[in-house]
Design a protein around this motif. Structure first.
Motif, PDB file in Angstrom:
ATOM      1  N   TYR A 140       0.824  -1.208   0.000  1.00 47.94           N
ATOM      2  CA  TYR A 140       0.000   0.000   0.000  1.00 47.94           C
ATOM      3  C   TYR A 140       0.860   1.261   0.000  1.00 47.94           C
TER       4      TYR A 140
ATOM      5  N   GLY B 188       3.714   1.545  -1.330  1.00 48.73           N
ATOM      6  CA  GLY B 188       4.508   1.630  -2.541  1.00 48.73           C
ATOM      7  C   GLY B 188       5.985   1.418  -2.330  1.00 48.73           C
TER       8      GLY B 188
ATOM      9  N   THR C 269       8.899   4.426   3.912  1.00 52.55           N
ATOM     10  CA  THR C 269       8.880   5.748   3.294  1.00 52.55           C
ATOM     11  C   THR C 269       9.368   6.737   4.346  1.00 52.55           C
TER      12      THR C 269
ATOM     13  N   ILE D 270      -7.718   5.412  -6.970  1.00 54.86           N
ATOM     14  CA  ILE D 270      -6.473   5.680  -6.228  1.00 54.86           C
ATOM     15  C   ILE D 270      -5.681   4.403  -6.023  1.00 54.86           C
TER      16      ILE D 270
ATOM     17  N   ASP E  11      -1.575   4.085  -5.313  1.00 56.01           N
ATOM     18  CA  ASP E  11      -1.491   5.095  -4.272  1.00 56.01           C
ATOM     19  C   ASP E  11      -2.381   4.678  -3.106  1.00 56.01           C
TER      20      ASP E  11
ATOM     21  N   ARG F 256      -2.791   9.588   1.620  1.00 59.35           N
ATOM     22  CA  ARG F 256      -1.803  10.586   1.175  1.00 59.35           C
ATOM     23  C   ARG F 256      -2.482  11.874   0.710  1.00 59.35           C
ATOM     24  N   HIS F 257      -3.784  11.849   0.518  1.00 59.45           N
ATOM     25  CA  HIS F 257      -4.490  13.002  -0.024  1.00 59.45           C
ATOM     26  C   HIS F 257      -5.107  13.810   1.106  1.00 59.45           C
TER      27      HIS F 257
END
Length: 375
Positions: free
Chosen positions: A179, A181, A218, A342, A347, A351-352
């Motif tokens: 999820y 990435g 990340t 998404i 993505d 994150r949005h």
């Protein structure tokens, strides 16, 4: 220079001392050593933990040692050992909790209680005043969206400038790294990527700083998850769960755990040590019925449980779902806009900035009791 006081090992038994020094190494902990009662008493007052050989128990009792955290240790759990010495437990057995080991008259017995002692040594030498807050996420039914919420909480931790450990404890999930990435990203260290399988084979504790170097992630988030090698999925061993969770709570700022919908021993470890458990329930009758089977056990194992209701509408409102389950309502989350698009783009909705998941996760992280850093 680091001047924190060290845990103290006090024993006149060279064989026991060898064992205790080995366990201190497994805990990545420096220790002070005293081989006589007088030397032990001189160091005792400032030690965060005193590990005392059972052979010194009588001597120290008559010397009236200072109050403080201490535990007695014997090398055997009864009968004669290969070296012809007798070892019997004293008082209450603290092996399965650890608390009485530092507060009562119990004796830890080696090798049986080695994991307990390693954990005590690690915590005694920890530079933090308290463990990092821990939030666990579990589904009221399969496919409820727990991984998306766990990822959202981890990203919220990173936005709040908290070094976040995301522990994916569900062997049947797709993987939190997917999820985020970062499933194909190289690790931060030249060694191969680290996963749960490495902890299953590892003996002793590992510092979070050392473990994190091989984890995918990340910025601000490190993910401990499963390999994608083919083969049957097995529950996480309880020892690996304890080791990873303790290391993450001692070394990270925030811990988020994505749990399987089961109550195997490893899952119970996460539930017992969580500051908050969020159970995700879609707003439909089958999901609520399935969640009732989970909630009764969650109340037994977790200190604080809240329900996160997804997609409530009509008569089955979020308040009705929470009342039916007998839980406090954590959030009434509407459907994520453009969710399928998404996810198809690789993505995650959190994150949005307009994502309901992201807004809720930010509120959860802001409400957590983060410990003050130790100067």
């Amino acid at each position: 220079m680091d001047t924190r006081p060290l845990p103290l090992i006090a024993t006149a038994d060279p064989l026991l001392l060898d064992d205790l020094l080995r366990l201190a190494t497994a805990a990545a902990t420096e220790v002070a050593v005293a081989r006589t009662p007088d030397r032990a008493l001189s160091l005792w007052r400032h030690a965060p933990l005193v590990v005392v050989g059972a052979e010194l128990r009588a001597s120290l009792r008559t010397a009236d040692p200072p109050p403080g955290r201490h535990v007695f240790v014997s090398r055997t759990d009864g009968g004669e050992d290969p070296h012809g010495r007798e070892g019997r437990p004293y008082g209450q057995d603290p092996a399965h909790g650890g608390a009485t080991a530092t507060e009562g008259p119990g004796t830890l017995l080696l090798p049986r209680d080695e994991p307990v002692l390693v954990d005590l040594l690690t915590r005694a030498a920890s530079p933090t005043s308290a463990p990092a807050p821990t939030v666990s996420v579990i589904g009221g039914r399969g496919g409820a969206g727990t991984s998306l919420l766990a990822v959202a909480l981890a990203l919220a931790g990173a936005r709040a400038d908290r070094d976040t450990a995301l522990l994916d404890a569900d062997p049947l999930g797709c993987g939190s790294d997917l999820y985020l990435g970062c499933d194909g990203a190289p690790p931060r260290a030249p060694e191969r990527r680290t996963g749960w399988g490495d902890l299953v084979r590892r003996r002793g504790r590992v510092r979070w700083q050392d473990l994190r170097a091989g984890l995918p992630g990340t910025p601000g988030v490190s993910v401990l998850t499963w390999s994608r090698e083919p083969g049957p999925a097995a529950p996480l061993p309880v020892g690996a769960a304890r080791s990873a969770l303790s290391s993450a709570r001692d070394g990270a700022d925030l811990v988020v755990a994505d749990l399987p919908r089961s109550f195997d021993p490893a899952t119970v470890v996460f539930l017992n040590r969580s500051d908050l458990v969020l159970v995700v329930v879609p707003a439909d009758v089958p999901s609520v019925v399935a969640a009732t089977r989970v909630v009764s056990r969650l109340r037994e194992e977790a200190a604080a449980v809240r329900v996160v209701v997804r997609g409530a509408r009509g008569d089955l409102s979020a308040d009705v779902v929470a009342s039916t389950l007998g839980l406090d309502l954590g959030a009434d989350l509407p459907q994520e806009p453009r969710l399928d698009r998404i996810l198809a783009a690789g993505d995650v909705p959190a994150r949005h900035p307009r994502s309901p998941l992201a807004r809720f996760a930010d509120l959860v992280v802001a409400s957590l009791p983060f410990p003050e850093p130790v100067p």
